[in-house]
Design a protein around this motif. Structure first.
Motif, short mmCIF file in Angstrom:
data_model
loop_
_atom_site.label_atom_id
_atom_site.label_comp_id
_atom_site.label_asym_id
_atom_site.label_seq_id
_atom_site.Cartn_x
_atom_site.Cartn_y
_atom_site.Cartn_z
N VAL A 47 0.84 -1.21 0.00
CA VAL A 47 0.00 0.00 0.00
C VAL A 47 0.87 1.26 0.00
O VAL A 47 0.64 2.20 -0.77
CB VAL A 47 -0.98 -0.01 1.20
N LEU A 48 1.90 1.29 0.84
CA LEU A 48 2.78 2.46 0.91
C LEU A 48 3.50 2.69 -0.42
O LEU A 48 3.56 3.81 -0.93
CB LEU A 48 3.80 2.32 2.04
N ILE A 49 4.04 1.63 -1.00
CA ILE A 49 4.76 1.77 -2.27
C ILE A 49 3.78 2.13 -3.38
O ILE A 49 4.08 2.98 -4.23
CB ILE A 49 5.54 0.48 -2.59
N GLY A 50 2.60 1.53 -3.35
CA GLY A 50 1.58 1.88 -4.34
C GLY A 50 1.15 3.33 -4.24
O GLY A 50 0.99 4.02 -5.26
N MET A 51 0.97 3.82 -3.01
CA MET A 51 0.61 5.23 -2.82
C MET A 51 1.72 6.14 -3.30
O MET A 51 1.46 7.17 -3.95
CB MET A 51 0.29 5.50 -1.34
N GLN A 52 2.96 5.77 -2.98
CA GLN A 52 4.10 6.60 -3.42
C GLN A 52 4.14 6.63 -4.94
O GLN A 52 4.32 7.69 -5.54
CB GLN A 52 5.40 6.04 -2.85
N PHE A 53 3.95 5.49 -5.59
CA PHE A 53 3.96 5.43 -7.04
C PHE A 53 2.81 6.26 -7.61
O PHE A 53 3.01 7.06 -8.54
CB PHE A 53 3.85 3.97 -7.52
N ILE A 55 1.09 8.77 -6.26
CA ILE A 55 1.25 10.21 -6.03
C ILE A 55 2.33 10.79 -6.94
O ILE A 55 2.15 11.86 -7.52
CB ILE A 55 1.53 10.51 -4.54
N THR A 56 3.46 10.10 -7.10
CA THR A 56 4.50 10.63 -7.98
C THR A 56 4.06 10.58 -9.44
O THR A 56 4.35 11.49 -10.21
CB THR A 56 5.84 9.89 -7.80
N VAL A 69 2.75 18.26 -3.39
CA VAL A 69 3.70 17.26 -2.96
C VAL A 69 5.12 17.79 -2.86
O VAL A 69 5.86 17.44 -1.95
CB VAL A 69 3.65 16.03 -3.91
N LYS A 70 5.51 18.63 -3.79
CA LYS A 70 6.90 19.08 -3.86
C LYS A 70 7.02 20.58 -3.67
O LYS A 70 6.12 21.34 -4.02
CB LYS A 70 7.51 18.73 -5.22
N SER A 71 8.15 20.97 -3.15
CA SER A 71 8.44 22.40 -3.08
C SER A 71 9.05 22.83 -4.40
O SER A 71 9.31 22.01 -5.28
CB SER A 71 9.40 22.67 -1.93
#
Length: 158
Positions: A47-53, A55-56, A69-71
């Motif tokens: 779930v964490l890796i999927g969310m990271q993927f 969102i990016t 997400v980013k500055s």
């Protein structure tokens, strides 16, 4: 982690840092807690890796998500002059900028066109002034610094 792509292991911005800490915390919980099964830990990792993927992936395609997400990179020095407001906001000292200039191979601040604090916390030193518009500075606040510097130049000439 390799399945999720190079982005997972790249230089970190704040979002990447939080994701990595969450992954480490999940791993520690799975390894140390008798109440959490291996299947639950694997699911949490997925779930964490999927969310990271997700969102990016979304941030690459949506400017609104990217801003959340980013500055943005921050211009700290422009045409040999420190951008004081930006340095205060980013909590960067003149000594740190000078160290970045030295690391970039320049001996004099006046010889540097710009220093940028990147989204991952590293410094970029641009030694040569561009022939036209400085397109590498397009996603920074460079236009504000350029405008205020030109205003200061006009008032000094008057």
């Amino acid at each position: 982690l390799r399945i999720s792509g190079k982005r997972t292991l790249s230089k970190w911005n704040a979002f990447d840092f939080v994701t990595t800490v969450a992954l480490g915390s999940t791993l520690a919980t799975v390894m140390l807690s008798k109440e959490v099964s291996l299947a639950q830990g694997v699911l949490a990792f997925a779930v964490l890796i999927g969310m990271q993927f997700l969102i990016t992936w979304t941030s690459v395609r949506s400017a609104m998500v990217r801003r959340l997400v980013k500055s943005t990179p921050t211009l700290l020095l422009f045409r040999g002059s420190f951008v004081d407001r930006a340095m205060r906001e980013q909590r960067v000292t003149e000594s740190e900028v000078r160290a970045a200039i030295r690391s970039g191979g320049a001996a004099a601040i006046e010889d540097v066109y710009a220093v940028v604090l990147e989204t991952d916390g590293s410094f970029s030193v641009l030694k040569d002034a561009p022939r036209g518009q400085p397109t590498a500075l397009a996603d920074t606040s460079w236009h504000e610094a350029a405008g205020s510097q030109q205003q200061a130049g006009r008032s000094a000439d008057a």
